[in-house]
Every structure is written in C-alpha cells, then in structure tokens.
Design a protein around this motif. Structure first.
Motif, PDB file in Angstrom:
ATOM      1  N   GLN A  13       0.485  -1.358   0.169  1.00 33.53           N
ATOM      2  CA  GLN A  13       0.474   0.192  -0.157  1.00 33.53           C
ATOM      3  C   GLN A  13       0.563   1.217  -0.008  1.00 33.53           C
ATOM      4  OE1 GLN A  13      -2.917  -0.387   3.424  1.00 33.53           O
ATOM      5  NE2 GLN A  13      -3.944  -2.167   3.214  1.00 33.53           N
ATOM      6  N   VAL A  14       2.252   1.243   0.800  1.00 35.11           N
ATOM      7  CA  VAL A  14       3.022   2.179   0.560  1.00 35.11           C
ATOM      8  C   VAL A  14       2.987   2.827  -0.563  1.00 35.11           C
ATOM      9  CG1 VAL A  14       5.310   2.918   1.476  1.00 35.11           C
ATOM     10  CG2 VAL A  14       3.017   1.992   3.489  1.00 35.11           C
ATOM     11  N   PHE A  15       3.800   1.793  -1.086  1.00 32.34           N
ATOM     12  CA  PHE A  15       4.298   1.993  -2.830  1.00 32.34           C
ATOM     13  C   PHE A  15       3.254   2.134  -3.766  1.00 32.34           C
ATOM     14  CE2 PHE A  15       8.478   0.122  -0.895  1.00 32.34           C
ATOM     15  CZ  PHE A  15       8.908  -0.012  -1.711  1.00 32.34           C
ATOM     16  N   ASP A  16       2.044   1.118  -3.489  1.00 28.62           N
ATOM     17  CA  ASP A  16       1.208   1.809  -4.453  1.00 28.62           C
ATOM     18  C   ASP A  16       0.550   2.837  -4.458  1.00 28.62           C
ATOM     19  OD1 ASP A  16       0.860  -0.887  -5.426  1.00 28.62           O
ATOM     20  OD2 ASP A  16      -0.846  -1.234  -4.510  1.00 28.62           O
ATOM     21  N   ALA A  17       0.880   3.675  -3.880  1.00 24.95           N
ATOM     22  CA  ALA A  17       0.589   5.792  -3.459  1.00 24.95           C
ATOM     23  C   ALA A  17       1.656   5.859  -4.994  1.00 24.95           C
ATOM     24  CB  ALA A  17       1.163   6.764  -2.426  1.00 24.95           C
ATOM     25  N   VAL A  18       2.519   5.052  -5.200  1.00 21.28           N
ATOM     26  CA  VAL A  18       3.713   6.162  -5.757  1.00 21.28           C
ATOM     27  C   VAL A  18       4.028   5.310  -7.152  1.00 21.28           C
ATOM     28  CG1 VAL A  18       6.274   7.107  -6.640  1.00 21.28           C
ATOM     29  CG2 VAL A  18       4.795   7.211  -4.421  1.00 21.28           C
ATOM     30  N   THR A  19       4.348   4.250  -6.953  1.00 21.64           N
ATOM     31  CA  THR A  19       3.635   3.390  -8.481  1.00 21.64           C
ATOM     32  C   THR A  19       4.314   1.358  -7.602  1.00 21.64           C
ATOM     33  OG1 THR A  19       5.438   2.133 -10.271  1.00 21.64           O
ATOM     34  CG2 THR A  19       6.568   2.533  -8.121  1.00 21.64           C
TER      35      THR A  19
ATOM     36  N   LEU B 108      20.023  -7.491  -9.799  1.00 24.63           N
ATOM     37  CA  LEU B 108      18.307  -7.488  -9.449  1.00 24.63           C
ATOM     38  C   LEU B 108      17.569  -8.042  -9.070  1.00 24.63           C
ATOM     39  CD1 LEU B 108      18.976  -4.047  -6.521  1.00 24.63           C
ATOM     40  CD2 LEU B 108      20.156  -6.266  -5.782  1.00 24.63           C
ATOM     41  N   HIS B 109      17.329  -9.061  -8.422  1.00 24.47           N
ATOM     42  CA  HIS B 109      16.241  -9.772  -9.361  1.00 24.47           C
ATOM     43  C   HIS B 109      15.016  -9.577  -8.163  1.00 24.47           C
ATOM     44  CE1 HIS B 109      14.224 -14.020 -10.002  1.00 24.47           C
ATOM     45  NE2 HIS B 109      13.596 -12.957 -11.119  1.00 24.47           N
ATOM     46  N   GLY B 110      13.692  -9.146  -8.358  1.00 24.23           N
ATOM     47  CA  GLY B 110      12.423  -9.002  -8.118  1.00 24.23           C
ATOM     48  C   GLY B 110      11.241  -9.609  -9.059  1.00 24.23           C
ATOM     49  N   TYR B 111      10.168  -9.482  -8.187  1.00 20.95           N
ATOM     50  CA  TYR B 111       8.311 -10.395  -9.115  1.00 20.95           C
ATOM     51  C   TYR B 111       7.456  -9.236  -8.114  1.00 20.95           C
ATOM     52  CZ  TYR B 111       4.513 -12.505  -9.968  1.00 20.95           C
ATOM     53  OH  TYR B 111       4.052 -13.669 -10.214  1.00 20.95           O
ATOM     54  N   CYS B 112       6.924  -8.644  -9.136  1.00 21.31           N
ATOM     55  CA  CYS B 112       5.803  -8.012  -8.597  1.00 21.31           C
ATOM     56  C   CYS B 112       4.301  -8.293  -8.704  1.00 21.31           C
ATOM     57  CB  CYS B 112       5.799  -6.323  -9.487  1.00 21.31           C
ATOM     58  SG  CYS B 112       5.868  -6.523 -11.411  1.00 21.31           S
ATOM     59  N   ILE B 113       3.296  -7.168  -8.092  1.00 22.33           N
ATOM     60  CA  ILE B 113       2.006  -7.666  -8.155  1.00 22.33           C
ATOM     61  C   ILE B 113       1.686  -6.680  -9.222  1.00 22.33           C
ATOM     62  CG2 ILE B 113      -0.033  -8.078  -7.204  1.00 22.33           C
ATOM     63  CD1 ILE B 113       2.140  -9.315  -4.844  1.00 22.33           C
ATOM     64  N   LEU B 114       1.511  -7.594 -10.213  1.00 26.07           N
ATOM     65  CA  LEU B 114       0.404  -6.397 -11.424  1.00 26.07           C
ATOM     66  C   LEU B 114      -0.488  -5.492 -10.868  1.00 26.07           C
ATOM     67  CD1 LEU B 114       2.423  -7.981 -14.477  1.00 26.07           C
ATOM     68  CD2 LEU B 114       2.845  -5.791 -13.030  1.00 26.07           C
ATOM     69  N   ASN B 115      -1.442  -4.897 -10.347  1.00 26.08           N
ATOM     70  CA  ASN B 115      -2.317  -4.237 -10.289  1.00 26.08           C
ATOM     71  C   ASN B 115      -2.609  -3.262 -11.468  1.00 26.08           C
ATOM     72  OD1 ASN B 115      -4.736  -3.310  -9.265  1.00 26.08           O
ATOM     73  ND2 ASN B 115      -4.148  -3.132  -6.885  1.00 26.08           N
ATOM     74  N   LEU B 116      -3.390  -3.464 -12.285  1.00 28.52           N
ATOM     75  CA  LEU B 116      -3.574  -3.062 -13.094  1.00 28.52           C
ATOM     76  C   LEU B 116      -4.686  -1.374 -12.387  1.00 28.52           C
ATOM     77  CD1 LEU B 116      -4.786  -5.102 -15.929  1.00 28.52           C
ATOM     78  CD2 LEU B 116      -2.574  -4.317 -15.451  1.00 28.52           C
ATOM     79  N   ALA B 117      -5.684  -1.353 -11.301  1.00 23.89           N
ATOM     80  CA  ALA B 117      -5.893  -0.261 -11.293  1.00 23.89           C
ATOM     81  C   ALA B 117      -5.023   0.823 -10.460  1.00 23.89           C
ATOM     82  CB  ALA B 117      -7.176  -1.037  -9.841  1.00 23.89           C
ATOM     83  N   SER B 118      -3.789   0.243 -10.317  1.00 24.47           N
ATOM     84  CA  SER B 118      -2.791   1.014  -9.983  1.00 24.47           C
ATOM     85  C   SER B 118      -1.961   1.778 -10.736  1.00 24.47           C
ATOM     86  CB  SER B 118      -1.852   0.529  -8.598  1.00 24.47           C
ATOM     87  OG  SER B 118      -2.726  -0.077  -7.573  1.00 24.47           O
ATOM     88  N   PHE B 119      -1.914   1.525 -11.944  1.00 23.37           N
ATOM     89  CA  PHE B 119      -1.080   1.642 -13.319  1.00 23.37           C
ATOM     90  C   PHE B 119      -1.808   2.882 -13.384  1.00 23.37           C
ATOM     91  CE2 PHE B 119       1.034  -1.713 -15.746  1.00 23.37           C
ATOM     92  CZ  PHE B 119       0.906  -2.101 -14.775  1.00 23.37           C
ATOM     93  N   ASN B 120      -0.802   4.000 -13.559  1.00 24.37           N
ATOM     94  CA  ASN B 120      -1.347   5.598 -13.292  1.00 24.37           C
ATOM     95  C   ASN B 120       0.040   6.312 -14.222  1.00 24.37           C
ATOM     96  OD1 ASN B 120       1.625   5.781 -11.608  1.00 24.37           O
ATOM     97  ND2 ASN B 120       0.110   6.420  -9.771  1.00 24.37           N
ATOM     98  N   ASP B 121       1.260   5.702 -15.477  1.00 20.89           N
ATOM     99  CA  ASP B 121       2.290   5.923 -15.896  1.00 20.89           C
ATOM    100  C   ASP B 121       1.837   5.178 -17.559  1.00 20.89           C
ATOM    101  OD1 ASP B 121       4.885   7.202 -16.228  1.00 20.89           O
ATOM    102  OD2 ASP B 121       4.821   6.000 -16.845  1.00 20.89           O
ATOM    103  N   ALA B 122       2.049   5.930 -18.425  1.00 22.29           N
ATOM    104  CA  ALA B 122       1.660   5.470 -19.518  1.00 22.29           C
ATOM    105  C   ALA B 122       3.288   4.603 -20.439  1.00 22.29           C
ATOM    106  CB  ALA B 122       1.978   6.743 -20.265  1.00 22.29           C
TER     107      ALA B 122
END
Length: 604
Positions: A285-291, A326-340
């Motif tokens: 939730q903290v990250f989602d406020a930005v990306t 650096l290797h990571g995995y993200c949960i793609l929440n399309l509702a939080s996408f705000n960048d083209a």
C-alpha cells in the motif's frame, strides 16, 4: 474452475466519472475472476457498464474517468519478473537509499507519540471551528443539495415552453427556494465556525492546557526518536532500498528520479505513522501511492536469470553473462497503473481489444500492412522486414486471401467483414494473453457474423488466449462463451457457466433478458420487453438496483442490497429470492424448457 489459472482477478472495483461537476458511479463493487484460455461473455442492457468495465483492463477510460477503489490483479509471469543491472553505480544508489531510510527509521520509535500530537491538534481545530467529522458532514450535505439543484435544473430544460408553462414556473420557484436553502446551510456552517472560535478566545485555559500538553509530547517525542536503530531494521531498510531501485528501474531518468523521491517520502511518512513495513500488504500500500511495488527476491547473474526463464537452454559462461542483476517479482495491479510507460507494456502486447466498428478502428490514410506492422515493431522490437513477414502471416491466419498482394491496400478497398478480420489481426499481432471483443459483429450482416465468431474461436485454440466478449446478443453468448457474467447498473448480478445462466437462471433480470429473445416468441404474440429504465448512477442506490423494474420485487429489495448467493461452485446470483426465508418464485413460463424451445426453433 479450481484447476484453471486465474489470469485476471478483479476485487471490489469502483469506477467513477466526473460529469459537469458531478460524480457518476459506473462500476459499483464488481468482483470477478477471469481464467486462462476461457471465453467469458459480459452481457446486459446499454448503460449497464460492460464497456467501462473492460476498458479498465487496458487503461482506456476516458479522461474524466477514474478507478476510485478496488484492484485488478493481472497474472503475467513475463511482466511480473523484473531485473535491473546491479553494477557499481546501482550499488551506490542502494547504499544512499538505505542510509536515508535508516535516518527515517528513528521516527518509528515515536510513532505513537506523533499520533497523540495529531489527535491534540484535531481537538484544537474542533475547539476553534469544526471537527474533521463535522466538516466532512457539512461538505457531504452541501454537495447533495447542489446535485439536487442540478437535477431539477436539467429537468426544467426538458419541459415544453408552450405546453408545460406551469411546470417551468413551478421548477423556477423551487430552484430559488433551493438556492436560498443552500445559502442558509452555508451560513449555518460559517456561523458555527465563528461561534466556536469566539468561545475558544473566551477560554484561555484550554489554550494554556493545549500548549502545555503539546510541549510535553514534543519533548517526549524528541527523546524517543534518539534511540538506536537495530541491525534487523537496517537489514529491512537495505531490502527496501533494493525494492526502490527495482520499482523505479523501468522509467526514464527524469521519471525515475521523481519516482525515487516519491517512494522515499512515502516510506518516511509510513515510518512516522508507525506503519508495519514488515507486513507485505501494508508495504504494498505504501508503494502503491507512487508506483506498484517490485518485491526483491535475490541478486543473480545474467546467465542465472536466463536459465530461470529458459530452463532448457545451457548456462552461459561468457563475461557479459556474469554481470550482476537485482531480481524481483511484482504484483501487477492494473488499478494502480498511473504511468503511460506501464500501460505500453500491457495495452496491445498483453491485453488487446477488437472494437465493434472496423471502419472507425482503422486509419483510412494508412495501408493495412502498415497498420499491422507498426504495432508489431512497437511491441516486439523487430525490424521492418520481419514485421512485414509476421503481418502477412497473421493476415493469412485471419482469412485474408492473397495477403502479400493485399498488404498495401487501404481500408476502403476491403469489405466490412475483411476490415473486421484486419482489426482482429492487429489485436492478435503481438499474441496477447487477453482479447477483449467489444460487440465485434454488430456492424456486420448475419452470415459474416458467424464467420467472425468462428474465426475468433479457431484463433483462440491456436494462440491460447482468453476472450472477453461484450455483447447484447444472447445468441452470440450461447455460441461462443464458456461462462457468462450479467451486468446491471454497474454490478455483476449473476455469473455462471453458459449452461447454468441459460437453462437455470436465478436473477429476475436474467429471466427478463432471456424472455426478450425473439426466438422464444410465438406467432401473433407481442415480443417481451423489460419495463422502465435503469436507475440513475449519479445517485446512491438503496436496495436492489433492479427493484423498480422487477415484477417479483420483495419488500427487502427496496431496503437492502442483496449479497451474492452461491447456487453451485460456479454459479452465483445477487437476489434476495435465493435467501432461505424468501418465498418460492418460479421463473417465467416463456423461459421454462428454454433448451427444448431453442432446439425446436432451429430444427435441431
């Protein structure tokens, strides 16, 4: 559906639009899972929210539309797997981020005291004016009064000046009254603020106590944040620093700097408020406020990462392959996408759309081949020659005769059915995971409709994509769908397999839709139609949205919104008729034995 992988998971989705100073809620709390390689049909009347719902998947909402709450989790392993180069420059950045986070971590020791200070400030505001709750209540009521005025004004505009003079006069008088009521309520709020402020000035004891408490809390806070940060917290901050780099690594330099600044500030505020950053959900939730957050997994070499993606290939040992990532995995929440930039990776490449009118979907001044190959070049980063070869191949697959010769033709040189095949070719040119078909056969005649539907089914078997069909035509649903979701007033009111929804529907609205099938009408009988109109989505809906049009309406339908009742593991419906205490109501006679009636109609 237990053995099927969920490719798109929508939870409690609300989509709203700003329209002339008002808010329209087009989607109201939809939750739905869409599975890999299935065909799901979204059905309902015009205005039920079908197109708006699917536009949220590809970031295609109009500029005045926005996702108010909810999540759209897209399960795509290729996009979710994330790496960034971990060279000396990146290591210096991570060290700098970790140092800043270690400084901010001192604030966590004083989080409870900080909240006490905020509460004390809120008490002071309430004493000097209005509390936060009172201010919110006044704003809510003023907005409701303003909306009522707009509704009446719009209604007045529809009256005939020649035949409805009395109604116009009555509406004009009421508008003046409403204007006076609005100003009176505003004055009530302002008077209350002044009264509280004057009372506070007459009460110096309160202000003395406030300053004493604030000073004591401030001293206590300053002492608390002097505590040393533990090694465990420093380790957590190092991981957070790596996640900042992973989460911002996909952006250009300018956007990356802005993203990093935003994430550091969001983490500082979270630490100040005592957010548990060891909790995965709260950290997201903290990250989602930005990306969206990219979760750090490990440090890995280029060769090791390639081996993870392609296990069958041999492990490379050259110098370039030994560089660290650096290797990571993200949960793609399309509702939080705000960048083209984020949407460019999804729209077209992973989620594609076929619109209903092929002529408006195609550019009339570009050749067919150019329109297909440009999409391939953009998303697959190949040469123009390779894109041409792939475009010709996909044109052949969608049934365009002599694709090499027709490659340089313009849209006007194609028939309607061929243009729709080209729109499908463009949508499938990058082999997306999800194909949204928005009324793809509406503009075509019946024989071509059947060909296009069969084409989509054949291509789905070949390319293994998920199809989301938006349609009014229940005949299309029966022909192509595995599952059906029925929408009404921005909600899913029934969902199940096509057999369950067609032959054992449970919601009165689904009954009404099926009863409207022309194939069920008998000779000299009037075609069934649903009375009334859908509710206004500007206003809050109380109870069941379908209640005013429902001939089987219960009293509870006008008072409380029904929950989703489980019929089977795959069949759910939102109607109080499924409550154990509800009276037994049989579906209309016209749709009883619907299977046999349809077989008889088509002489099957």
């Amino acid at each position: 559906m237990e053995n099927k992988k969920t490719i798109l998971s929508i939870k409690d989705l609300y989509v709203k639009f700003r329209v002339r100073g008002r808010i329209l809620t087009a989607i109201r709390g939809i939750s739905l899972d869409i599975y890999e390689n299935e065909t799901i049909a979204i059905v309902g009347e015009s205005g039920s929210g079908k197109s708006v719902f699917t536009k949220t998947f590809a970031g295609m909402l109009d500029t005045n539309g926005f996702i108010d709450q909810g999540s759209i989790i897209f399960n795509d392993e290729e996009l979710s797997d994330t790496v960034v180069a971990y060279d000396d420059s990146a290591k210096r950045l991570v060290a700098a981020f970790a140092e800043k986070l270690n400084e901010y971590s001192h604030l966590e020791f004083g989080a409870d005291i900080y909240k006490e200070m905020l509460e004390l400030d809120a008490q002071k505001r309430a004493k000097n004016g209005l509390s936060d709750e009172e201010e919110a209540e006044f704003k809510k009521n003023l907005k409701a009064m303003k909306d009522d005025r707009i509704n009446l004004f719009n209604l007045k505009q529809t009256y005939d000046p020649k035949q409805e003079k009395d109604k116009i006069k009555e509406a004009s008088a009421r508008l003046k009254e409403m204007e006076a009521e609005y100003k009176a309520y505003e004055k009530k709020r302002d008077d209350l603020k002044k009264e509280r402020k004057n009372a506070a000035e007459q009460d110096p004891e309160f202000m003395r106590q406030y300053h004493e408490k604030k000073a004591a809390l401030k001293a206590k806070y300053d002492e608390a944040i002097k505590q040393a940060v533990s090694e465990e917290t420093k380790e957590r901050n190092l991981v957070l620093a790596k996640e900042i780099l992973l989460s911002s690594g996909r952006f250009s330099l300018r956007k990356r700097r802005k993203c990093i600044k935003g994430l550091l500030e969001a983490l500082r505020k979270a630490m100040e408020m005592g957010v548990d950053l060891n909790n995965e959900s709260e950290r997201n939730q903290v990250f989602d406020a930005v990306t969206f957050r990219v979760k750090f997994l490990n440090e890995i070499t280029v060769a090791e990462h390639e081996k993870l993606l392609h296990p069958d290939q041999p492990l490379r040992t050259d110098e370039k392959s030994q560089k660290m990532l650096l290797h990571g995995y993200c949960i793609l929440n399309l509702a939080s996408f705000n960048d083209a930039t984020d949407w460019m990776q999804v729209r077209g490449a992973k989620i594609a759309t076929v619109f209903q009118d092929p002529m408006t979907s195609l550019n009339p001044i570009l050749t067919i081949g150019k329109q297909i190959s440009s999409i391939i070049m953009k998303h697959q980063h190949c040469s123009e020659n390779d894109a041409r070869l792939r475009a010709i191949e996909i044109m052949g697959k969608v049934g365009i005769p002599n694709p090499e010769q027709r490659f340089d033709d313009y849209p006007f040189q194609y028939s309607g059915g061929m243009r729709q095949r080209i729109v499908i070719a463009i949508a499938l040119s990058c082999q997306p995971k999800i194909l949204i078909c928005d009324e793809p056969t509406t503009a075509l005649d019946v024989t071509i409709q059947a060909q296009i539907l069969q084409l989509i089914k054949d291509l789905q078997k070949e390319f293994n994509f998920t199809t989301v069909f938006i349609t009014h035509d229940l005949g299309v649903v029966a022909n192509v769908a595995d599952r059906v979701a029925v929408l009404y007033a921005g909600q899913v009111i029934e969902v199940g397999t096509v057999e369950e929804v067609f032959y054992d529907p449970k919601h009165p609205y689904t009954w009404a839709l099926l009863s409207s099938l022309p194939q069920l009408a008998t000779k000299n009988a009037k075609l069934y139609s649903i009375t009334g109109t859908p509710p206004s989505l500007y206003n809050a809906i109380v109870g069941d949205a379908f209640a005013p049009r429902n001939p089987y309406c219960l009293k509870v339908d006008t008072l409380a919104e029904p929950p989703m009742f489980k019929v089977t593991d795959t069949h759910y419906a939102r109607t109080w008729l499924l409550h154990p205490d509800a009276p037994k109501v049989d579906k209309p006679e016209i749709i009883q034995d619907i299977h046999e009636k349809l077989l008889k109609t088509y002489n099957l």
